[in-house]
Design a protein around this motif. Sequence first.
Motif, PDB file in Angstrom:
ATOM      1  N   LEU A 206      14.310  -0.789 -17.226  1.00 17.81           N
ATOM      2  CA  LEU A 206      14.905  -1.524 -18.525  1.00 17.81           C
ATOM      3  C   LEU A 206      15.421  -0.774 -19.703  1.00 17.81           C
ATOM      4  CD1 LEU A 206      12.084  -4.615 -18.105  1.00 17.81           C
ATOM      5  CD2 LEU A 206      14.553  -4.314 -17.306  1.00 17.81           C
ATOM      6  N   GLN A 207      14.474   0.487 -19.765  1.00 17.06           N
ATOM      7  CA  GLN A 207      14.805   1.158 -20.739  1.00 17.06           C
ATOM      8  C   GLN A 207      15.950   2.027 -20.494  1.00 17.06           C
ATOM      9  OE1 GLN A 207      12.991   1.388 -23.706  1.00 17.06           O
ATOM     10  NE2 GLN A 207      14.358   2.889 -24.477  1.00 17.06           N
ATOM     11  N   ALA A 208      16.266   2.488 -19.317  1.00 19.28           N
ATOM     12  CA  ALA A 208      17.554   2.969 -18.642  1.00 19.28           C
ATOM     13  C   ALA A 208      18.656   2.408 -19.060  1.00 19.28           C
ATOM     14  CB  ALA A 208      17.385   3.554 -17.581  1.00 19.28           C
ATOM     15  N   ALA A 209      18.573   0.975 -18.698  1.00 19.96           N
ATOM     16  CA  ALA A 209      19.591   0.173 -18.764  1.00 19.96           C
ATOM     17  C   ALA A 209      20.234   0.090 -20.346  1.00 19.96           C
ATOM     18  CB  ALA A 209      19.272  -1.432 -18.077  1.00 19.96           C
ATOM     19  N   LYS A 210      19.057  -0.278 -21.258  1.00 21.48           N
ATOM     20  CA  LYS A 210      19.687  -0.251 -22.625  1.00 21.48           C
ATOM     21  C   LYS A 210      20.503   1.015 -22.928  1.00 21.48           C
ATOM     22  CE  LYS A 210      15.089  -2.307 -23.998  1.00 21.48           C
ATOM     23  NZ  LYS A 210      13.915  -2.085 -24.645  1.00 21.48           N
ATOM     24  N   ILE A 211      19.795   2.158 -22.586  1.00 19.92           N
ATOM     25  CA  ILE A 211      20.649   3.427 -23.070  1.00 19.92           C
ATOM     26  C   ILE A 211      21.949   3.514 -22.360  1.00 19.92           C
ATOM     27  CG2 ILE A 211      20.415   5.790 -22.804  1.00 19.92           C
ATOM     28  CD1 ILE A 211      17.501   5.600 -22.729  1.00 19.92           C
ATOM     29  N   VAL A 212      22.215   3.147 -21.129  1.00 22.82           N
ATOM     30  CA  VAL A 212      23.371   3.319 -20.335  1.00 22.82           C
ATOM     31  C   VAL A 212      24.490   2.277 -21.168  1.00 22.82           C
ATOM     32  CG1 VAL A 212      24.465   2.927 -18.151  1.00 22.82           C
ATOM     33  CG2 VAL A 212      22.413   4.325 -18.405  1.00 22.82           C
ATOM     34  N   LYS A 213      23.869   0.966 -21.229  1.00 23.83           N
ATOM     35  CA  LYS A 213      24.802  -0.004 -21.790  1.00 23.83           C
ATOM     36  C   LYS A 213      25.318   0.568 -23.048  1.00 23.83           C
ATOM     37  CE  LYS A 213      25.233  -4.034 -20.745  1.00 23.83           C
ATOM     38  NZ  LYS A 213      26.456  -4.816 -20.008  1.00 23.83           N
ATOM     39  N   GLN A 214      24.839   1.230 -24.021  1.00 23.71           N
ATOM     40  CA  GLN A 214      25.387   1.396 -25.311  1.00 23.71           C
ATOM     41  C   GLN A 214      26.405   2.439 -25.018  1.00 23.71           C
ATOM     42  OE1 GLN A 214      21.911   3.206 -27.420  1.00 23.71           O
ATOM     43  NE2 GLN A 214      21.274   1.281 -28.148  1.00 23.71           N
ATOM     44  N   LYS A 215      26.363   3.400 -24.162  1.00 26.95           N
ATOM     45  CA  LYS A 215      27.372   4.288 -23.804  1.00 26.95           C
ATOM     46  C   LYS A 215      28.657   3.593 -22.977  1.00 26.95           C
ATOM     47  CE  LYS A 215      28.004   9.170 -22.894  1.00 26.95           C
ATOM     48  NZ  LYS A 215      27.479  10.474 -22.330  1.00 26.95           N
ATOM     49  N   TYR A 216      28.185   2.728 -21.910  1.00 34.70           N
ATOM     50  CA  TYR A 216      29.117   2.246 -20.994  1.00 34.70           C
ATOM     51  C   TYR A 216      28.888   0.804 -20.950  1.00 34.70           C
ATOM     52  CZ  TYR A 216      29.388   7.198 -19.236  1.00 34.70           C
ATOM     53  OH  TYR A 216      29.290   8.335 -19.111  1.00 34.70           O
ATOM     54  N   PRO A 217      29.299   0.026 -21.907  1.00 39.49           N
ATOM     55  CA  PRO A 217      29.135  -1.275 -22.042  1.00 39.49           C
ATOM     56  C   PRO A 217      29.503  -2.269 -21.115  1.00 39.49           C
ATOM     57  CG  PRO A 217      30.796  -0.839 -23.894  1.00 39.49           C
ATOM     58  CD  PRO A 217      30.042   0.419 -23.061  1.00 39.49           C
ATOM     59  N   ASN A 218      30.537  -1.803 -20.200  1.00 34.52           N
ATOM     60  CA  ASN A 218      31.045  -2.576 -19.265  1.00 34.52           C
ATOM     61  C   ASN A 218      30.218  -2.557 -17.938  1.00 34.52           C
ATOM     62  OD1 ASN A 218      33.185  -3.567 -20.689  1.00 34.52           O
ATOM     63  ND2 ASN A 218      34.748  -1.995 -20.072  1.00 34.52           N
ATOM     64  N   THR A 219      29.260  -1.471 -17.893  1.00 28.45           N
ATOM     65  CA  THR A 219      28.334  -1.537 -16.845  1.00 28.45           C
ATOM     66  C   THR A 219      27.480  -2.834 -16.621  1.00 28.45           C
ATOM     67  OG1 THR A 219      28.361   0.863 -17.143  1.00 28.45           O
ATOM     68  CG2 THR A 219      26.499   0.049 -15.829  1.00 28.45           C
ATOM     69  N   LYS A 220      27.161  -3.285 -15.456  1.00 25.89           N
ATOM     70  CA  LYS A 220      26.365  -4.206 -15.259  1.00 25.89           C
ATOM     71  C   LYS A 220      25.214  -4.003 -14.643  1.00 25.89           C
ATOM     72  CE  LYS A 220      29.610  -7.118 -16.448  1.00 25.89           C
ATOM     73  NZ  LYS A 220      29.604  -7.846 -17.832  1.00 25.89           N
ATOM     74  N   PHE A 221      23.912  -4.586 -14.818  1.00 28.13           N
ATOM     75  CA  PHE A 221      22.528  -4.304 -14.066  1.00 28.13           C
ATOM     76  C   PHE A 221      21.884  -5.406 -13.871  1.00 28.13           C
ATOM     77  CE2 PHE A 221      22.863  -0.648 -16.987  1.00 28.13           C
ATOM     78  CZ  PHE A 221      22.425   0.322 -15.897  1.00 28.13           C
ATOM     79  N   ASP A 222      22.030  -5.842 -12.344  1.00 26.88           N
ATOM     80  CA  ASP A 222      21.666  -7.075 -11.812  1.00 26.88           C
ATOM     81  C   ASP A 222      20.295  -6.961 -11.219  1.00 26.88           C
ATOM     82  OD1 ASP A 222      23.978  -8.633 -11.684  1.00 26.88           O
ATOM     83  OD2 ASP A 222      24.854  -7.355 -10.588  1.00 26.88           O
ATOM     84  N   LEU A 223      19.288  -7.754 -11.713  1.00 22.66           N
ATOM     85  CA  LEU A 223      17.960  -7.515 -10.987  1.00 22.66           C
ATOM     86  C   LEU A 223      17.559  -8.888 -10.283  1.00 22.66           C
ATOM     87  CD1 LEU A 223      17.961  -5.559 -13.386  1.00 22.66           C
ATOM     88  CD2 LEU A 223      15.693  -5.845 -14.023  1.00 22.66           C
ATOM     89  N   ILE A 224      16.926  -8.696  -9.116  1.00 24.22           N
ATOM     90  CA  ILE A 224      16.294  -9.650  -8.327  1.00 24.22           C
ATOM     91  C   ILE A 224      15.054  -9.384  -8.048  1.00 24.22           C
ATOM     92  CG2 ILE A 224      16.488 -10.760  -5.980  1.00 24.22           C
ATOM     93  CD1 ILE A 224      19.330  -9.888  -6.298  1.00 24.22           C
ATOM     94  N   GLY A 225      14.201 -10.361  -8.247  1.00 24.68           N
ATOM     95  CA  GLY A 225      12.864 -10.394  -7.638  1.00 24.68           C
ATOM     96  C   GLY A 225      11.733 -11.146  -8.547  1.00 24.68           C
ATOM     97  N   HIS A 226      10.642 -11.620  -7.856  1.00 26.03           N
ATOM     98  CA  HIS A 226       9.684 -12.357  -8.478  1.00 26.03           C
ATOM     99  C   HIS A 226       8.895 -11.487  -9.408  1.00 26.03           C
ATOM    100  CE1 HIS A 226       6.416 -15.232  -9.057  1.00 26.03           C
ATOM    101  NE2 HIS A 226       5.480 -14.288  -8.451  1.00 26.03           N
TER     102      HIS A 226
END
Length: 366
Positions: A206-226
């Motif tokens: 989750l922390q990494a997704a925040k950092i990457v999204k700031q630099k590459y806003p078009n990147t998508k992070f899909d999460l699946i799971g209970h």
Amino acid sequence: MKILVLANFGMGLYNFRKELLKELIKQNKEVYISLPNDEYVPKLKNLGCKFVETNLERRGTNPLNDSKLLLHYIQMIKRIKPDVVLTYTIKPNVYGGLACRITKTAYFTNITGLGTAVENKGSIQKITLMLYKTGLKKASCLFFQNGTNLKFFSDKNIVKDKTRLVPGSGVNLEQHTFEEYPCESQNIRFLFIGRIMKSKGIEELLQAAKIVKQKYPNTKFDLIGHCEEDYQQQLNELNKSEVIIYHGQQSDVHSFIKNSHATILPSYHEGTANVLLESASSGRPVLASRVSGCKEIFDEGISGFGFEVRSVDSLVEAIIKFINLPYEQKKAMGMAGRKKMEKEYDRKIVINAYMDEIEKLKGGMI
């Protein structure tokens, strides 16, 4: 020949071991399964398995409940009189093993991973290892899913012989078929599949997704799971702000793998990560922590990238490294992963190992 299978939940038994169950039934074995009643039990029954309900707390540490589980297993084994018992995951391995020892029944144990109780040092680890030593002592065969787990059990003098190394649960190459890589024009989609919990590396992800999204806003992070631990509010907030797309638990993960460019697994420990096997089998590169049960599944720079466990910086570095790869190299990584699965991780390898051990056992009965 009667075979009893002890497990802690239906999803794992159905998704990763149904081919073994089908093969046993095909060979005219009478197969009983015992686990908590859930939505996968009807599917397992449809395969031809006979179901016996077992109430089991996967994460509970109440000695009274565990004593009841042991007694339940003993009574069930005495009633069914199986020729061999197959056990999976910690509690069925420990208490199922003890029940088999008491009833003098042959049993095969599968170490699907060390688990948090063993990974975390301290009194819980000591108790768990003591229970393992008692439960595994008389196993006819001990299946390990990676060499590091086997060495750990051997170094702790829990196991000495009768061990066999298998490539995890293997992967069904027909079910997880090779899929064409997504088009170059699409946004890069990263996929996480797993229980939402600390030991799966969810905090780092989750922390990494925040950092990457700031630099590459078009990147998508899909999460699946209970969501098994207290992350629901955080997931909701990050989903709302479009840092991640949280899909909850899904019965069909293959369609998500097909639409992704790479799978990420920042897990702290694994037996052998089925998520990575299924992704690689589908032709998708994998990004995974360099821990046993993950690092063996990919070849560095060829079919995936590794990163240091529990390190946000290392994870971010691996993600950005992948983003900056030329499209054709990403595609080639996926193809290399599929070839590795065909060569080393075909589920038939695991099935054949079990059938071989059952034949040895039958030979000893004659």
